[in-house]
Design a protein around this motif. Structure first.
Motif, PDB file in Angstrom:
ATOM      1  N   ASN A 145       0.824  -1.197   0.000  1.00 27.41           N
ATOM      2  CA  ASN A 145       0.000   0.000   0.000  1.00 27.41           C
ATOM      3  C   ASN A 145       0.866   1.259   0.000  1.00 27.41           C
ATOM      4  O   ASN A 145       0.363   2.357  -0.106  1.00 27.41           O
ATOM      5  CB  ASN A 145      -0.978   0.006   1.167  1.00 27.41           C
ATOM      6  CG  ASN A 145      -0.279  -0.004   2.510  1.00 27.41           C
ATOM      7  OD1 ASN A 145       0.842  -0.498   2.634  1.00 27.41           O
ATOM      8  ND2 ASN A 145      -0.927   0.519   3.526  1.00 27.41           N
ATOM      9  N   GLU A 146       2.198   1.078   0.135  1.00 24.43           N
ATOM     10  CA  GLU A 146       3.151   2.183   0.030  1.00 24.43           C
ATOM     11  C   GLU A 146       4.239   1.779  -0.955  1.00 24.43           C
ATOM     12  O   GLU A 146       4.821   0.714  -0.835  1.00 24.43           O
ATOM     13  CB  GLU A 146       3.811   2.487   1.370  1.00 24.43           C
ATOM     14  CG  GLU A 146       2.886   3.031   2.422  1.00 24.43           C
ATOM     15  CD  GLU A 146       3.634   3.317   3.715  1.00 24.43           C
ATOM     16  OE1 GLU A 146       4.662   4.029   3.666  1.00 24.43           O
ATOM     17  OE2 GLU A 146       3.192   2.819   4.752  1.00 24.43           O
ATOM     18  N   LYS A 183       5.934  -1.478   0.892  1.00 21.18           N
ATOM     19  CA  LYS A 183       5.511  -1.813   2.250  1.00 21.18           C
ATOM     20  C   LYS A 183       4.020  -2.105   2.224  1.00 21.18           C
ATOM     21  O   LYS A 183       3.267  -1.459   1.503  1.00 21.18           O
ATOM     22  CB  LYS A 183       5.813  -0.669   3.212  1.00 21.18           C
ATOM     23  CG  LYS A 183       5.583  -1.044   4.658  1.00 21.18           C
ATOM     24  CD  LYS A 183       6.072   0.017   5.607  1.00 21.18           C
ATOM     25  CE  LYS A 183       5.818  -0.458   7.026  1.00 21.18           C
ATOM     26  NZ  LYS A 183       6.077   0.580   8.013  1.00 21.18           N
ATOM     27  N   LEU A 200       7.651   3.573  -2.521  1.00 22.82           N
ATOM     28  CA  LEU A 200       8.518   4.735  -2.423  1.00 22.82           C
ATOM     29  C   LEU A 200       9.759   4.552  -3.284  1.00 22.82           C
ATOM     30  O   LEU A 200      10.287   3.454  -3.390  1.00 22.82           O
ATOM     31  CB  LEU A 200       8.966   4.946  -0.972  1.00 22.82           C
ATOM     32  CG  LEU A 200       7.864   4.999   0.085  1.00 22.82           C
ATOM     33  CD1 LEU A 200       8.460   4.914   1.469  1.00 22.82           C
ATOM     34  CD2 LEU A 200       7.046   6.261  -0.081  1.00 22.82           C
TER      35      LEU A 200
END
Length: 144
Positions: free
Chosen positions: A20-21, A39, A23
């Motif tokens: 859901n993340e 992550k 980066l």
């Protein structure tokens, strides 16, 4: 084939749930190098580092509480090494590297012809979306 997609697929395969993340700490030059952190809500994280400039092995490492798994040439692997926390190791062998693309084609044909669920097609679709998200969020593609 797109090495970035293979790296993302490898990482996602071992995550319990969809990230859901996503980066990417630095904007690299296109197709030369990239770093991505994934992550999920299960508090799992994957770190992907790719480069076209340095001759590095395509190695995936999956670490857990009880040991780690090393997969060399993760784009077309035929074996993996499990190293347990106590130092014991175990090698797993399956398939043939030279037939890697054949396995992918056979899986896709079975999914299309028989309209059955592929073991990996949903993960592939997820990864395609993640690649797009990397491009939209950070403004670059993972190296090919």
């Amino acid at each position: 084939m797109d090495t970035g997609a293979y790296a993302l697929s490898f990482a996602r395969y071992f995550l319990t749930s969809q990230p859901n993340e996503i980066l990417s700490p630095a904007k690299p030059t296109v197709d030369e190098q990239s770093g991505v952190i994934l992550k999920n809500t299960d508090n799992e994280m994957a770190v992907i580092s790719l480069t076209m400039r340095a001759k590095m092995p395509k190695r995936g490492v999956v670490a857990g509480e009880n040991g780690f798994i090393t997969v060399d040439d993760f784009t077309r692997p035929e074996k993996a090494l499990i190293t347990y926390a106590n130092g014991k190791t175990e090698e797993i062998e399956e398939g043939e590297t030279a037939k890697g693309l054949n396995y992918e084609v056979e899986d896709m044909q079975a999914a299309v012809l028989h309209q059955t669920g592929s073991q990996t097609i949903s993960l592939s679709l997820e990864c395609h979306e993640h690649l797009g998200q990397c491009q939209r969020t950070v403004g670059h593609y993972l190296p090919v």
